[in-house]
Write an enzyme that holds these catalytic residues in place. Structure first.
Site, PDB file in Angstrom:
ATOM      1  N   GLU A 201       0.355  -3.707   4.231  1.00  0.00           N
ATOM      2  CA  GLU A 201       0.050  -4.903   3.445  1.00  0.00           C
ATOM      3  C   GLU A 201       0.788  -6.090   4.073  1.00  0.00           C
ATOM      4  OE1 GLU A 201      -0.690  -4.012  -0.485  1.00  0.00           O
ATOM      5  OE2 GLU A 201      -0.972  -6.071  -1.106  1.00  0.00           O
TER       6      GLU A 201
ATOM      7  N   GLU B  83       9.077  -2.930  -6.452  1.00  0.00           N
ATOM      8  CA  GLU B  83       7.814  -3.467  -6.969  1.00  0.00           C
ATOM      9  C   GLU B  83       7.582  -3.025  -8.422  1.00  0.00           C
ATOM     10  OE1 GLU B  83       4.460  -1.986  -4.762  1.00  0.00           O
ATOM     11  OE2 GLU B  83       3.151  -3.572  -5.487  1.00  0.00           O
TER      12      GLU B  83
HETATM   13  C1  BGC Z   1       0.917  -6.914  -3.763  1.00  0.00           C
HETATM   14  C2  BGC Z   1       1.483  -7.821  -4.807  1.00  0.00           C
HETATM   15  C3  BGC Z   1       0.441  -8.861  -5.031  1.00  0.00           C
HETATM   16  C4  BGC Z   1      -0.647  -8.099  -5.735  1.00  0.00           C
HETATM   17  C5  BGC Z   1      -1.733  -8.923  -6.261  1.00  0.00           C
HETATM   18  C6  BGC Z   1      -0.216  -6.198  -4.388  1.00  0.00           C
HETATM   19  O1  BGC Z   1      -0.807  -5.306  -3.538  1.00  0.00           O
HETATM   20  O2  BGC Z   1       1.855  -6.079  -3.218  1.00  0.00           O
HETATM   21  O3  BGC Z   1       2.765  -8.155  -4.689  1.00  0.00           O
HETATM   22  O4  BGC Z   1       0.802 -10.014  -5.625  1.00  0.00           O
HETATM   23  O5  BGC Z   1      -1.144  -7.081  -4.916  1.00  0.00           O
HETATM   24  O6  BGC Z   1      -2.653  -8.133  -6.710  1.00  0.00           O
END
Ligand code: BGC
Length: 891
Positions: free
Chosen positions: A467, A747
């Site tokens: 990501e 997270e």
């Molecule tokens: C990210 C987040 C992001 C979110 C939004 C995720 O995959 O890691 O931090 O803001 O998606 O959907």
């Protein structure tokens, strides 16, 4: 004594390649108190001795010492200037001139007509699929000594640049990640000392990086183009005054190099047997090298580097070697970090080192990589085996890790042979926080390391899985905390330009910047769009406004105003009756714990969140319009704001003064965005407390509610509840992660569960700065350091430490553009001892709560005691306060 120190241009101390409006800042140092600058004088010269002053402001009557523009001074392109400043103060003292600051301009953005072209080594069939790094070179003759030389270099893909066998500069991951179709950055290097009379070799190694490599959770390749390329224009002047230009063109040659594979997510493979000794030196035989091709890529996209260079910032030594139950050899660096491992190895030709990277071990203590999704984070090195010992680190790939698993290594793995390099954009540290609670100190440490791990050229969500994107929501949540901790103005300025570059024609902001997401696909049954989510796209207004608050530089608002306005107009075009924003995909209170089983969308209704952010963005736009003298806009957006606020109350608040939806975030958002009337605030905060009680005092908020929950409480008289929430240690809480040994912010509140099991690996980063946004509450409320928006950048501070939470002492500091502002408090037997430092050329209001009798040393000229709140108006200097708290917590 009066001195001028820390002179900076556009927030930087030494700058080659400045390309934008020059703004200067400096700090005053004085042994007096209550110092204010009375006048300043700035001089500019082309020589360090100022024998000829080419620009002089003369004495200007002004207190301004931050973001000072030199009216009427039009710098020339690619020119070195020396700048110095002297000041006088309100006591009639005069300073001497400061040390001169060297400022070197690049070319005014977009105006330069380049002679060099982008040249590609990707000339073979099937090259769109390759991931090796290629070498390029060209020999030039110089017939006399060089007295001035600059190289302007860039690439499509990532590059390293060499002259005569030496690496030029220390920057990594150049040219950086931008909206490449509109902006490709170039770096400027002073290369005079690297050039020689006779033959010289300019050389480069180019890899895929963000341009051609795999990036984005859809794991697409070739997002911007399928051919890497290098760009270089050297301009030099020789002794006799001759100007010479060396450029990338069709006469350069290329060849495969030792990096046979390099991708940001997957890691790097380096076969040292493929090294070609002297490939970057003039006397190398390049007969079997191939011709490059000139790309049609327009050079008009080139812009001088406007962010901060990415560098190795520090080293972390390996802590211990672990044999896991599975028998893996793992090294623990003791810190989750972003960068790479440099290692030493001795062995035979063809021997291999293979290292994988991971953030955590699983419940059994085995190496855990599932949460990396498809990112392999694997580094492979094949030895040349010359008996000397070899040292290696990757070049065009970085990893997010605390642990490495050594799958192959010739000989004994010794800890001393492995060292981690921490890599991020080079920013000055500007914030500290330390207190009597060791878990809070660890939280502060984790917030800082969340920043370090995710500020590698672009503010990313996470640095490890497939990501690593510039999610706008995460950035707006964290920007305030980031600006307290580091000098982040240039970093975010660059990113905002990309935000604007990627903004859609209708004003919608992409959810990630730079945007590489083509289609969000379906999330929990909801069709996502890659543009325009509330709380994400609002980065367009929140980030510039936060920069203005921390750095007092109106230029950022000037520059971003159109983008901010387009964002607000986009929302307006979506909004029912122009005021309620209920259309358009939104992530809502993302990953909140009140989400339905298996869903990422929190329970707070999205229209409530979206409309609140519509109000916030409109309010910011309105304030920005006022500062920029756009009074018609100010009037228009102020009316709009009033209408949204009214509509919010009508639609989302019940008659009893509480939100229609019973969620924590439904209470938090209108409270902190000031969308409620006084009575509604009272009932809403009561509801929030009730909802907390229902969760046994725990939060269940996500990305939208979490950053503000403590603020919503402490601003409405619920300080004790806010502290209780902050200091909770069981799941879900900030400190729960600390009890689980976290060294960065997670997270998910339950990334790692008490039984050792983990949140689903599809979305479980252990280095996600978003929830680290609690940092701002620590600095503003616990330490008490606040910005007065009407005099930003701590020109006037509001210092209001809120004592509580059983803390015995707290000390915090922020290096503002004016100098360091700090507080330090301790409590013993209800006696508070507080020391406050206010930098020269600033003032502060100190507000103390719960005060019976108070003593201030030296005495403040102005103070008031109203009820049990004391207020002091202070000039610069250090002040000590003693006071007794009539009531401590629970007494
Ligand atoms: C990210 C987040 C992001 C979110 C939004 C995720 O995959 O890691 O931090 O803001 O998606 O959907």
């Amino acid at each position: 004594m009066l001195l001028v120190k820390a002179l900076v241009c556009n927030y930087q101390k030494d700058s080659v390649g400045i390309c934008e409006k020059l703004r200067f800042g400096w700090q005053l140092v004085s042994d007096r108190r209550e110092v204010l600058q009375k006048t300043y004088q700035v001089q500019v010269s082309c020589d360090p001795l100022f024998s000829q002053v080419i620009y002089d402001t003369q004495k200007v009557d002004s207190e301004t010492s931050v973001a000072v523009e030199l009216e009427g001074f039009v710098p020339m392109d690619a020119t070195r200037y020396f700048v110095r400043v002297k000041v006088s103060d309100n006591a009639g003292q005069q300073s001497a001139y400061s040390e001169p600051l060297v400022v070197e301009t690049a070319f005014e953005q977009g105006t330069k007509v380049w002679q060099a072209s982008f040249i590609t080594p990707d000339t073979q069939p099937g090259d769109a699929d390759t991931s090796d790094a290629r070498l390029l070179r060209k020999v030039f003759a110089l017939d006399e000594k060089v007295i001035w030389a600059r190289a302007y270099t860039s690439s499509l893909g990532l590059y390293e640049f060499f002259i005569n066998g030496k690496r030029v500069g220390e920057d990594l991951f150049t040219p950086g990640w931008t909206a490449y179709h509109k902006r490709v950055l170039y770096q400027s290097y002073d290369i005079k000392d690297l050039l020689e009379v006779g033959d010289n070799c300019l050389a480069s190694m180019v890899g895929n990086g963000w341009y051609k490599g795999v990036i984005g959770f859809e794991c697409n390749k070739n997002n911007y183009g399928s051919q890497t390329a290098f760009f270089c224009q050297v301009e030099l002047i020789t002794e006799s005054g001759k100007h010479q230009l060396l450029t990338t063109d069709s006469t350069w040659k290329w060849q495969y190099g030792p990096i046979t594979f390099s991708e940001l997510y997957d890691g790097e493979t380096y076969d040292a047997r493929k090294e070609q000794s002297g490939w970057d030196c003039p006397d190398f035989h390049e007969e079997n090298w191939k011709d490059v091709e000139v790309l049609a890529q327009p050079t008009s996209v080139l812009r001088s580097q406007d962010g901060l260079p990415v560098r190795i910032i520090q080293n972390v030594e390996a802590r211990e070697i672990i044999k896991t139950p599975k028998g893996e050899t793992v090294i623990d660096f003791g810190q989750n970090l972003t960068g790479w491992v440099e290692f030493f190895v001795r062995g035979a030709s063809g021997d291999e080192v293979v290292i994988r990277h991971a953030e955590v071990l699983d419940a059994q203590g085995n190496f855990y990589t599932e949460n990396l999704r498809s990112a392999k984070q694997t580094v492979k090195y094949v030895l040349k085996g010359d008996g000397q010992g070899e040292v290696y680190h990757p070049h065009f790939s970085f990893q997010g890790f605390r642990y490495i698993c050594i799958d192959a290594y010739p000989g004994k793995v010794e800890i001393k042979h492995f060292s981690a390099r921490v890599i991020h954009s080079k920013m000055e540290n500007t914030g500290t926080f330390f207190c009597s609670n060791s878990q809070l100190n660890q939280l502060q440490h984790n917030i800082l390391w969340g920043l370090k791990g995710n500020f590698l050229d672009v503010p990313t969500d996470c640095p490890q899985r497939d990501e690593r994107l510039g999610w706008t929501g995460d950035a707006q949540i964290f920007v305030g905390t980031a600006c307290y901790l580091m000098q982040a103005f240039p970093f975010f300025t660059k990113w905002l330009r990309d935000l604007e570059a990627d903004q859609r024609a209708d004003g919608a902001v992409s959810n990630v910047v730079p945007n590489v997401i083509k289609d969000q696909g379906e999330i929990d049954g909801v069709i996502g769009s890659s543009f325009g989510s509330s709380a994400w796209g609002d980065a367009a207004t929140i980030v510039p406004w936060t920069l203005y608050r921390y750095y007092g530089d109106v230029q950022i608002l000037r520059e971003q105003y159109i983008s901010m306005q387009r964002w607000v107009e986009f929302i307006r075009s979506q909004a029912t009756d122009g005021v309620i924003w209920e259309k358009n995909f939104s992530f809502g209170d993302w990953v909140a714990l009140d989400a339905k089983e298996g869903s990422y969308f929190g329970a707070t209704p999205t229209p409530l969140i979206s409309t609140a952010f519509f109000a916030l963005s409109t309010q910011i736009l309105c304030k920005s319009a006022r500062l920029l003298g756009k009074f018609e806009d100010e009037r228009q957006y102020s009316d709009l704001y009033v209408n949204i606020r009214r509509a919010f109350q009508e639609r989302f608040m019940k008659e009893e003064g509480i939100p229609v939806s019973r969620t924590q975030t439904s209470c938090i958002v209108p409270l902190v965005f000031d969308l409620l009337e006084a009575e509604q605030k009272k009932s809403t905060v009561e509801l929030l407390c009730e909802l907390l009680k229902e969760q046994d005092g725990h939060l269940n908020t996500g990305f939208v509610g979490t950053p503000y929950i403590c603020k919503a409480l402490s601003e409405q008289g619920k300080l004790e509840e806010a502290y209780a929430l902050l200091l909770k240690q069981d799941y879900p809480s900030w400190l729960y992660q600390i009890t689980q040994g976290a060294t960065t912010i997670w997270e998910h509140w339950d990334g790692l569960k008490p039984d050792g099991s983990m949140w689903s690996p599809d979305m479980n980063s252990f280095n996600h700065y978003a929830y680290g946004a609690i940092g701002e509450w620590l600095y503003n409320v616990v330490a008490g350091l606040n910005i007065d928006e009407s005099k930003p950048a701590f020109k006037h501070s509001i210092i209001r430490p809120r004592i509580g939470g059983d803390l015995h002492f707290v000390q915090a500091s922020h290096l503002s553009p004016y100098g360091e502002v700090s507080t330090k408090w301790s409590v013993e037997n209800q006696q508070v001892h507080l020391v406050v430092s206010i930098p020269a050329n600033t003032t502060a209001t100190v507000i103390l709560d719960g005060v019976k009798i108070v003593q201030c040393e030296p005495a403040a000229k102005e103070n008031h005691l109203e009820g049990n709140v004391a207020r002091f108006e202070l000039g610069s200097g250090t002040y000590t306060f003693f006071y007794e708290l009539p009531m401590l917590k629970n007494t």
